[in-house]
Scaffold this active site. Structure first.
Site, PDB file in Angstrom:
ATOM      1  N   LYS A   1      -3.334  -1.459  10.309  1.00 18.98           N
ATOM      2  CA  LYS A   1      -3.998  -1.425   9.128  1.00 18.98           C
ATOM      3  C   LYS A   1      -4.021  -3.125   8.870  1.00 18.98           C
ATOM      4  O   LYS A   1      -5.234  -3.363   7.468  1.00 18.98           O
ATOM      5  CB  LYS A   1      -2.984  -1.075   7.700  1.00 18.98           C
ATOM      6  CG  LYS A   1      -2.563   0.407   8.114  1.00 18.98           C
ATOM      7  CD  LYS A   1      -3.587   1.320   7.428  1.00 18.98           C
ATOM      8  CE  LYS A   1      -2.944   2.427   7.323  1.00 18.98           C
ATOM      9  NZ  LYS A   1      -3.569   3.078   6.534  1.00 18.98           N
TER      10      LYS A   1
ATOM     11  N   HIS B   1      -3.609  14.006   1.066  1.00 20.27           N
ATOM     12  CA  HIS B   1      -3.913  13.566   1.934  1.00 20.27           C
ATOM     13  C   HIS B   1      -2.233  13.620   3.358  1.00 20.27           C
ATOM     14  O   HIS B   1      -2.416  13.360   4.425  1.00 20.27           O
ATOM     15  CB  HIS B   1      -3.837  11.787   1.276  1.00 20.27           C
ATOM     16  CG  HIS B   1      -4.584  11.031   2.554  1.00 20.27           C
ATOM     17  ND1 HIS B   1      -5.136  10.463   3.760  1.00 20.27           N
ATOM     18  CD2 HIS B   1      -3.192   9.459   3.546  1.00 20.27           C
ATOM     19  CE1 HIS B   1      -4.926   9.526   4.669  1.00 20.27           C
ATOM     20  NE2 HIS B   1      -3.255   9.098   4.307  1.00 20.27           N
TER      21      HIS B   1
ATOM     22  N   GLU C   1      -9.776   4.309   4.404  1.00 21.39           N
ATOM     23  CA  GLU C   1      -9.232   4.962   3.704  1.00 21.39           C
ATOM     24  C   GLU C   1      -9.422   4.276   2.117  1.00 21.39           C
ATOM     25  O   GLU C   1      -9.298   3.565   1.505  1.00 21.39           O
ATOM     26  CB  GLU C   1      -7.609   4.339   3.380  1.00 21.39           C
ATOM     27  CG  GLU C   1      -6.622   5.185   5.032  1.00 21.39           C
ATOM     28  CD  GLU C   1      -5.386   5.307   4.602  1.00 21.39           C
ATOM     29  OE1 GLU C   1      -5.298   5.977   5.529  1.00 21.39           O
ATOM     30  OE2 GLU C   1      -5.266   4.103   4.196  1.00 21.39           O
TER      31      GLU C   1
ATOM     32  N   ARG D   1      -6.431   4.446  13.445  1.00 24.05           N
ATOM     33  CA  ARG D   1      -5.948   5.190  13.920  1.00 24.05           C
ATOM     34  C   ARG D   1      -5.050   5.281  15.032  1.00 24.05           C
ATOM     35  O   ARG D   1      -3.905   5.610  15.130  1.00 24.05           O
ATOM     36  CB  ARG D   1      -7.055   6.662  13.213  1.00 24.05           C
ATOM     37  CG  ARG D   1      -7.012   6.567  12.240  1.00 24.05           C
ATOM     38  CD  ARG D   1      -6.583   6.556  10.477  1.00 24.05           C
ATOM     39  NE  ARG D   1      -6.818   6.698   9.827  1.00 24.05           N
ATOM     40  CZ  ARG D   1      -6.152   6.861   8.758  1.00 24.05           C
ATOM     41  NH1 ARG D   1      -4.620   6.630   8.851  1.00 24.05           N
ATOM     42  NH2 ARG D   1      -6.947   6.886   7.434  1.00 24.05           N
TER      43      ARG D   1
ATOM     44  N   GLN E   1      -2.303   2.477  15.324  1.00 20.00           N
ATOM     45  CA  GLN E   1      -1.490   3.606  14.136  1.00 20.00           C
ATOM     46  C   GLN E   1      -0.682   4.309  14.733  1.00 20.00           C
ATOM     47  O   GLN E   1       0.414   4.339  14.260  1.00 20.00           O
ATOM     48  CB  GLN E   1      -2.405   2.977  13.119  1.00 20.00           C
ATOM     49  CG  GLN E   1      -1.095   4.168  11.704  1.00 20.00           C
ATOM     50  CD  GLN E   1      -1.979   4.872  10.854  1.00 20.00           C
ATOM     51  OE1 GLN E   1      -3.328   4.889  10.859  1.00 20.00           O
ATOM     52  NE2 GLN E   1      -1.573   5.345   9.795  1.00 20.00           N
TER      53      GLN E   1
ATOM     54  N   ASP F   1      -8.849   0.667   2.803  1.00 20.42           N
ATOM     55  CA  ASP F   1      -7.766  -0.100   4.119  1.00 20.42           C
ATOM     56  C   ASP F   1      -8.449   0.648   4.873  1.00 20.42           C
ATOM     57  O   ASP F   1      -8.133   1.390   5.101  1.00 20.42           O
ATOM     58  CB  ASP F   1      -6.536   0.523   3.001  1.00 20.42           C
ATOM     59  CG  ASP F   1      -5.877  -0.321   3.970  1.00 20.42           C
ATOM     60  OD1 ASP F   1      -5.858  -1.457   4.031  1.00 20.42           O
ATOM     61  OD2 ASP F   1      -4.226   0.718   4.416  1.00 20.42           O
TER      62      ASP F   1
ATOM     63  N   GLU G   1      -9.004  12.642   8.536  1.00 18.83           N
ATOM     64  CA  GLU G   1      -8.983  14.410   7.096  1.00 18.83           C
ATOM     65  C   GLU G   1     -10.362  15.110   7.355  1.00 18.83           C
ATOM     66  O   GLU G   1     -10.245  15.791   8.042  1.00 18.83           O
ATOM     67  CB  GLU G   1      -8.341  13.802   6.138  1.00 18.83           C
ATOM     68  CG  GLU G   1      -7.330  13.522   5.861  1.00 18.83           C
ATOM     69  CD  GLU G   1      -7.099  13.585   4.093  1.00 18.83           C
ATOM     70  OE1 GLU G   1      -6.357  14.609   3.639  1.00 18.83           O
ATOM     71  OE2 GLU G   1      -7.355  12.279   3.871  1.00 18.83           O
TER      72      GLU G   1
ATOM     73  N   ASP H   1       0.911  -0.984   0.189  1.00 18.64           N
ATOM     74  CA  ASP H   1      -0.200  -0.417   0.033  1.00 18.64           C
ATOM     75  C   ASP H   1       0.553   0.855  -0.180  1.00 18.64           C
ATOM     76  O   ASP H   1       1.816   1.233   1.042  1.00 18.64           O
ATOM     77  CB  ASP H   1      -0.912  -0.046   1.523  1.00 18.64           C
ATOM     78  CG  ASP H   1      -1.771   1.170   1.036  1.00 18.64           C
ATOM     79  OD1 ASP H   1      -2.477   0.930  -0.028  1.00 18.64           O
ATOM     80  OD2 ASP H   1      -2.657   1.309   2.379  1.00 18.64           O
TER      81      ASP H   1
ATOM     82  N   GLU I   1      -9.218   4.174  -1.867  1.00 19.98           N
ATOM     83  CA  GLU I   1      -8.242   3.899  -2.994  1.00 19.98           C
ATOM     84  C   GLU I   1      -8.401   3.484  -3.998  1.00 19.98           C
ATOM     85  O   GLU I   1      -9.129   2.511  -4.167  1.00 19.98           O
ATOM     86  CB  GLU I   1      -7.626   2.866  -2.232  1.00 19.98           C
ATOM     87  CG  GLU I   1      -6.684   3.448  -0.343  1.00 19.98           C
ATOM     88  CD  GLU I   1      -5.675   2.970  -0.027  1.00 19.98           C
ATOM     89  OE1 GLU I   1      -4.683   2.231  -0.731  1.00 19.98           O
ATOM     90  OE2 GLU I   1      -5.365   2.556   1.107  1.00 19.98           O
TER      91      GLU I   1
ATOM     92  N   THR J   1      -8.633  -5.578   4.719  1.00 19.73           N
ATOM     93  CA  THR J   1      -8.042  -4.546   3.988  1.00 19.73           C
ATOM     94  C   THR J   1      -9.764  -4.918   2.373  1.00 19.73           C
ATOM     95  O   THR J   1      -9.470  -6.230   1.856  1.00 19.73           O
ATOM     96  CB  THR J   1      -7.395  -4.556   2.643  1.00 19.73           C
ATOM     97  OG1 THR J   1      -6.167  -3.514   3.840  1.00 19.73           O
ATOM     98  CG2 THR J   1      -7.358  -3.387   1.377  1.00 19.73           C
TER      99      THR J   1
END
Length: 393
Positions: free
Chosen positions: A236, A116, A182, A220, A223, A216, A341, A109, A184, A240
């Protein structure tokens, strides 16, 4: 015999013809293509010797046959799209079960959106430059976990792990409290390489079969505590999700655009890949309400550059390798492709169905969809990638 009716404006017209793996009832999974709201059973429609690959339960055998074969099959499918076909080989999409389209060999990834990366830099390192010094010199990425790549519609169990807020003296263990998405775009390798070989940017289309939607999922809080100094791991690796439909690279010819501009100029092995940007428009629905529209055309690094970087050290590429773009985000708030975000780390909630929300709660459903321009004003659809959050076990 019957002709397939394609509704006006369908993103699954003959310009698209994506591939997937499906089953009907208790039947064996096999390869199909989507035309309108109909799934074409390729194991029944295509009967030349090399077509035995379409009876396989994954796309891997077909992808391994290479670009000349991909082009030939696409020509045949385009011709079939306008013909009367055996009714037994046609299945309404609502009557089939869609499966993981590929056996994922490996998963990488990337982190290819400047918007971002800069936003997360401001959130995680407010007193430092938003981008780390290496970011504009190479496509930053991490090695993911292929065994937890799941098909759209699979429930996502809330992960557990260590978490530590700035106010806490020590970490605690428990379910993630800041579960995120996420948005993607993923790319699937069809033709691999040997150990020590490299894939230059100009050979991208000779190795990559097609593109697929990716979510994904990201914890947070897990992480944030684990990622220094080696990067994402448990935050993560729990899941996915990818879409069930793989759009062939050939179907995206009209969507191809240059990346927004790279300064400083990349090092030599990354040059020439700047013309492999893609004009793909995403939409994110949270519990049935649209909350974001991320634009892939804003991505700083192209997939050709990602693949070149992934193999420049001589690492092998294999049939079924999945590499994803990282979160797709644009310059405006409504174009942000992750809730960290969109809500600025939880400080600026968004309203979903009349409620202020920051991160995902149990029972929440996220649906990500995307389309791209096709020939003569058509739109190329990727379908959806969906997931519902279930409580931690």
């Amino acid at each position: 015999m019957t002709a397939v009716d394609v509704p006006a404006g369908s993103p699954f017209g003959p310009e698209n013809l994506p591939y997937g793996v499906f089953s009907v009832g208790g039947g064996a999974p096999r390869v199909g293509s989507r035309l309108g709201d109909t799934v074409l059973d390729l194991s029944a429609l295509l009967t030349e010797p090399d077509d035995a690959v379409f009876a396989a339960p994954t796309l891997n055998p077909f992808m391994a046959q290479g670009p000349a074969r991909w082009a030939r099959v696409r020509e045949r499918l385009t011709a079939l799209a306008g013909a009367d076909l055996p009714t037994a080989a046609l299945h309404p999409v609502q009557d089939v079960t869609l499966h993981l389209p590929v056996e994922v060999a490996d998963y990488v990834d990337f982190y290819a959106s400047e918007h971002h990366a800069a936003n997360l830099g401001r959130l995680f390192r407010p007193d430092a430059a938003p981008l780390l010094p290496n970011w504009k010199h190479l496509p930053v990425g991490y090695h993911g976990r292929s065994s937890t790549v799941v098909v759209s519609g699979t429930d996502i169990v809330r992960p557990c792990g260590q978490r530590k807020t700035p106010q806490e003296d020590a970490p605690t263990y428990g379910p993630s409290r800041r579960l995120d998405i996420e948005v993607e775009l993923g790319f699937l390798v069809g033709v691999g390489t040997g150990l020590g070989d490299r894939i230059p940017v100009e050979d991208f289309a000779a190795h990559v079969f097609g593109a697929v939607l990716v979510n994904d999922w990201s914890a947070r809080d897990i992480q944030a505590w684990e990622y220094v100094p080696l990067g994402p791991n448990l935050g993560k690796s729990f899941a996915t999700s990818i879409g069930a439909w793989v759009v062939p690279l050939a179907a995206l010819a009209e969507a191809r655009v240059p990346v927004p501009g790279q300064d400083p100029q990349p090092v030599e092995y990354l040059r020439g890949g700047e013309d492999w940007g893609l004009d793909v428009d995403f939409a994110v629905d949270w519990n049935g309400e649209e909350v974001a529209r991320p634009p892939y055309r804003e991505m700083y690094w192209s997939p050709a550059q990602m693949l070149a970087h992934m193999t420049v050290n001589g690492a092998t590429a294999r049939t079924g390798d999945l590499f994803a773009s990282g979160t797709v985000s644009g310059p405006e708030r409504h174009q942000r492709g992750a809730f960290i975000e969109l809500t600025w780390g939880g400080a600026e909630p968004v309203t979903v169905k009349g409620e202020e929300r920051t991160f995902l709660e149990d029972g929440d459903e996220v649906v990500i969809s995307a389309t791209a321009p096709g020939p003569d004003g058509a739109r190329i659809g990727f379908g959806e990638v969906t997931g519902t959050i279930r409580p931690a076990r």
